[in-house]
Design an enzyme around this catalytic site. Structure first.
Site, PDB file in Angstrom:
ATOM      1  N   GLY A   1       0.841  -1.196   0.000  1.00 34.88           N
ATOM      2  CA  GLY A   1       0.000   0.000   0.000  1.00 34.88           C
ATOM      3  C   GLY A   1       0.865   1.231   0.000  1.00 34.88           C
ATOM      4  O   GLY A   1       2.052   1.166  -0.290  1.00 34.88           O
TER       5      GLY A   1
ATOM      6  N   ASP B   1     -10.153   5.105  10.290  1.00 38.66           N
ATOM      7  CA  ASP B   1      -9.813   5.018   8.863  1.00 38.66           C
ATOM      8  C   ASP B   1     -10.588   3.878   8.208  1.00 38.66           C
ATOM      9  O   ASP B   1     -10.032   3.088   7.446  1.00 38.66           O
ATOM     10  CB  ASP B   1      -8.299   4.824   8.688  1.00 38.66           C
ATOM     11  CG  ASP B   1      -7.854   5.203   7.270  1.00 38.66           C
ATOM     12  OD1 ASP B   1      -8.650   5.873   6.553  1.00 38.66           O
ATOM     13  OD2 ASP B   1      -6.753   4.802   6.861  1.00 38.66           O
TER      14      ASP B   1
ATOM     15  N   LYS C   1       2.508   0.456   3.661  1.00 41.38           N
ATOM     16  CA  LYS C   1       2.933  -0.854   4.139  1.00 41.38           C
ATOM     17  C   LYS C   1       3.364  -1.753   2.997  1.00 41.38           C
ATOM     18  O   LYS C   1       2.840  -1.647   1.890  1.00 41.38           O
ATOM     19  CB  LYS C   1       1.763  -1.537   4.851  1.00 41.38           C
ATOM     20  CG  LYS C   1       1.445  -0.925   6.200  1.00 41.38           C
ATOM     21  CD  LYS C   1       0.580  -1.835   7.033  1.00 41.38           C
ATOM     22  CE  LYS C   1      -0.642  -2.333   6.372  1.00 41.38           C
ATOM     23  NZ  LYS C   1      -1.871  -1.802   6.920  1.00 41.38           N
TER      24      LYS C   1
END
Ligand code: ATP
Length: 776
Positions: free
Chosen positions: A155, A268, A158
């Site tokens: 991502g 989130d 990450k």
């Protein structure tokens, strides 16, 4: 604390027996709880599978989230074309996600092929799923987890690899973030412990975390099918059933987080942070990296610190998050509303905005995403509207401060954002529980019932029910009073229990099937035996018919013999002159009456037999009986008694005329004996026959009609008939016999053998009155 609860605290996996699936995972807990209930001597057992954790300390993020590197490619190997929103939208003014806990000192770097270069070693990691994908590349400090050379995805922050939990043998996800913690080690450990304690079937389990070599590593449960966002794209547009199933799971996870004291706020929530196990349709909330157990405090702190203004992903952030006035767990509900919008439309919310500033403007102005207009189903729209609506506490606070009138206040309250639990119970998602019969004694009096709330992770209640002494209404009321069952299902559960009681009264399905089989068999065997009886009756009837026909033949022969005797007698009368006296007439009379009485007694016997064996109303036997007993006797009794007195009364003067009349009679008889030509119409023939057999004209017409209906128009047609044709004409046996005899008689005419009745009838009908010969 139950066995499972201890496991939860230790952050352990379910046992092998639990088969990993979350339904199984929570089963032992349910059992333990029900036993506790039994210990309390209640007849029902309540099985809670998701218990609240006691007053957890505030949970704070312990990972660094660097500013997004706009140049970093989205290199998720599974979905190269569907970049995460934070990758596709380049925000000039707003970082995608910001954290108050860490400074942003390092960023990941990539090679020309988009491959991550690990910062501490600068070693290039091979992303491809090569043959050495199962090779262990590194191990955790405690040596429990071994990272494999297999990349799961990457991502904005990450890089995630596959790893193995060497203690438990499970595959896990090894998440790495290039970071430098600014928190004290003590705080970091504390927060890791909290993350580990978060255990719910709809939240990705957090197993362990450590910081080493400028990299933060944490190990989580591995999800097989990537993010919900990727999955939605795969399905193109999930149907409403799937949307509901996913929604339920997300909300259960949220309800669990928000149920902590203080509430854990994810902050989130978005489809990129919700993961899916496609094989089982399991959906879990992941990426708790932004989660916070004390958001209000945190946001107050943040606003004073003025380091960051925004936390989360702009499209999914509630207005109150932008406004820095403090927020609570309802921001996750707002974000869930956006997820539901994305699930239902397949579109990313606020896709119409080009940058975060535009989103910010719209959100704070209360302008909803464009794709909301595309929601057709009012129930879905209602839920999304509510999620994106104003959050309760803020409004109450602001209203109190502004002294808004009470009516407005109440109106606003009724539209404030629902909690996760409230949405779960909303009609859109609520699933009515099942009531099942677990056991029943043979008398169906002592029953064990269970109320099962679908999903298995909420509540299930097992209870004993005595069908003689309990009523569904009372038992359900009692359980609601004991707060074992939620009030809202009172009607449904009562109805279901009553349905089970009704079904118990009814025979079971197999019994019903047996009954049907038996009744079909009975019907079949009844029909079969009725058929047999009918066949048997028919055989008897046809035997009788044959017998009667034989008797008729015999009678006919007897009649012919009587007739010839009569003729003989007449001849003798003529030979011996007219003045017959004494015994002769008696002799003649005796001869006639002997014949007549013989025929008559036969006929009578026949009649009695026929009537004895004929079923009531049988059309077959009645005419035969009549023929036998009535007509033949009538014919004979007409002939002999009438003619003999005539003969006795012939005067001498009449002897000549007797001779004449004899000649005349012979002529008449010979005329009668003339054969009907083939073209003689059936009408003429049948009328003659009727007259000859003493049938009235109605009968004659009936016979004619039946014959003509069979296309038998002439005597020739009659002659062409075979036996079976005769049988098919539909006339009574007598009528057929009469017609046949009439034909036969004609044929026999040349042999001077004429049935008595025809001869007499012809004679009677055709002899002129002046003939003076025995005309009746
Ligand atoms: N637990 C997991 N199991 C399997 N795959 C995972 C897991 N977590 C992450 N991934 C894979 O790694 C990818 C990156 O993870 P993730 O999206 O959480 O990273 P990120 O840096 O937080 O991204 P962003 O903040 O942009 O959402 C995901 O798209 C997914 O494919």
């Amino acid at each position: 604390m139950s066995e499972i609860s201890n496991q939860e605290q230790q952050g352990e996996y379910p046992s092998e027996d639990d088969n990993v699936g979350f339904n199984n995972y929570f089963a032992p807990l349910s059992k333990t709880y029900s036993e506790n209930q039994l210990l309390q001597q209640k007849r029902y057992r309540s099985m809670m599978s998701a218990q609240k954790q006691d007053h957890e300390p505030p949970l704070r993020v312990s990972i660094q989230e660097p500013n997004k590197n706009p140049g970093s490619p989205n290199s998720n190997p599974y979905t190269p074309s569907t970049a995460t929103p934070s990758s596709t939208h380049t925000y000039q003014n707003y970082p995608t996600r910001l954290s108050s806990s860490f400074s942003n000192t390092q960023q990941p770097t990539y090679d020309q092929y988009g491959r991550l270069i690990m910062s501490q070693t600068n070693e290039v990691i091979d992303h491809s799923r090569s043959h050495d994908a199962e090779k262990v590349v590194e191990v955790s400090p405690n040596e429990r987890f071994a990272r494999l050379n297999a990349l799961l995805g990457k991502g904005a922050y990450k890089v995630v690899y596959k790893a193995i939990d060497r203690e438990e043998g499970y595959e896990v996800a090894w998440n790495t973030i290039q970071a430098m913690p600014s928190l004290e080690n003590q705080d970091l450990e504390h927060e890791i412990e909290i993350l580990k304690s978060v255990r719910h079937p709809n939240i990705i389990a957090f197993h362990d975390a450590w910081y080493s070599n400028n990299e933060f590593v944490f190990v989580t449960e591995l999800m097989t099918s990537g993010t919900l966002r990727e999955y939605i794209r795969k399905l193109s547009l999930p149907n409403i059933k799937i949307v509901k199933r996913w929604s339920r799971q997300i909300l259960k996870g949220l309800a669990y987080l928000h149920g902590h004291e203080p509430a854990i706020i994810h902050r989130d929530i978005k489809c990129d942070n919700i993961f899916i196990n496609g094989a089982h349709g399991e959906v879990k909330i992941g990426d708790l990296g932004s989660a916070d157990a004390n958001a209000v405090e945190r946001s107050t702190f943040m606003s004073t610190a003025k380091r960051y203004t925004v936390i989360g992903t702009p499209e999914f952030m509630a207005p109150e998050m932008y406004e820095e006035q403090g927020y609570n767990e309802k921001v996750d509900i707002y974000a869930f509303g956006m997820c539901l919008l994305e699930m239902a439309t397949g579109e990313y919310p606020y896709g119409e905005c080009r940058n975060a500033a535009q989103i910010y403007k719209k959100v704070t102005a209360g302008i909803k995403p464009e794709c909301l207009k595309r929601i057709q189903k009012s129930e879905v729209l209602g839920v999304i509207d509510n999620c994106l609506g104003p959050e309760e506490e803020r409004f109450v606070t602001s209203m109190i401060s502004e002294i808004v009138d009470l009516v407005d206040y109440l109106t606003t309250l009724s539209t404030c954002r629902m909690s996760a639990q409230e949405i779960l119970e909303h009609s859109f998602l609520a699933v009515e529980p099942d009531v099942v019969l677990l056991a029943a004694d043979p008398t169906h009096v002592n029953l064990t019932l269970q109320v099962v709330f679908k999903g298995m992770d909420k509540l299930s209640v097992k209870f004993e029910f005595n069908a003689e002494t309990d009523t569904a209404e009372e038992v359900v009321r009692e359980m609601i009073d004991e707060q074992v069952l939620p009030d809202r299902y009172q009607h449904h559960i009562t109805k279901e229990i009553n349905r089970i009681l009704r079904d118990l009264d009814k025979p079971s399905e197999s019994e019903q099937a047996d009954q049907v089989r038996r009744s079909v068999w009975r019907r079949e065997s009844d029909i079969r035996s009725e058929l047999e009886d009918a066949r048997h009756d028919l055989e008897i009837a046809s035997d009788h018919l044959h017998e009667i026909e034989k008797r008729c033949e015999t009678l006919e022969i007897q009649a012919l013999q009587s007739e010839s005797k009569y003729r003989e007698a007449m001849k003798q009368l003529r030979e011996h002159g007219i003045a017959l006296q004494g015994p002769q007439p008696n002799h003649i009379g005796r001869a006639g009456s002997v014949a007549s009485s013989a025929v008559q007694s036969d006929a009578e016997e026949l009649h009695s037999q026929a009537s004895a064996h004929s079923p009531p109303g049988s059309p077959l036997h009645q005419p035969i009986a009549q023929i036998a007993s009535g007509h033949l006797t009538a014919e004979l009794s007409q002939v002999t008694p009438e003619l003999i007195p005539k003969a006795q009364t012939i005067s001498p003067s009449e002897q000549d005329s007797e001779k004449d009349s004899g000649a005349l009679r012979e002529a008449l008889v010979s005329r009668i004996l003339e054969e009907y030509s083939d073209d003689t119409t059936i009408d003429v023939f049948v009328r003659d026959c009727a007259v000859a057999t003493h049938r009235n004209m109605d009968k004659a017409l009936e016979w004619i009609k039946k014959l003509q209906n069979q296309d038998i128009m002439t005597v020739g047609d009659l002659r062409d008939l075979h036996d079976e044709d005769w049988a098919g004409i539909g006339l009574t046996v007598f009528a057929l016999r009469a017609l046949k005899n009439m034909l036969k008689g004609k044929k026999l005419a040349g042999q001077s053998v004429l049935p008595l009745n025809q001869a007499v009838a012809s004679h009677n009908s055709s002899a002129p009155s002046s003939a003076g010969v025995g005309s009746p």
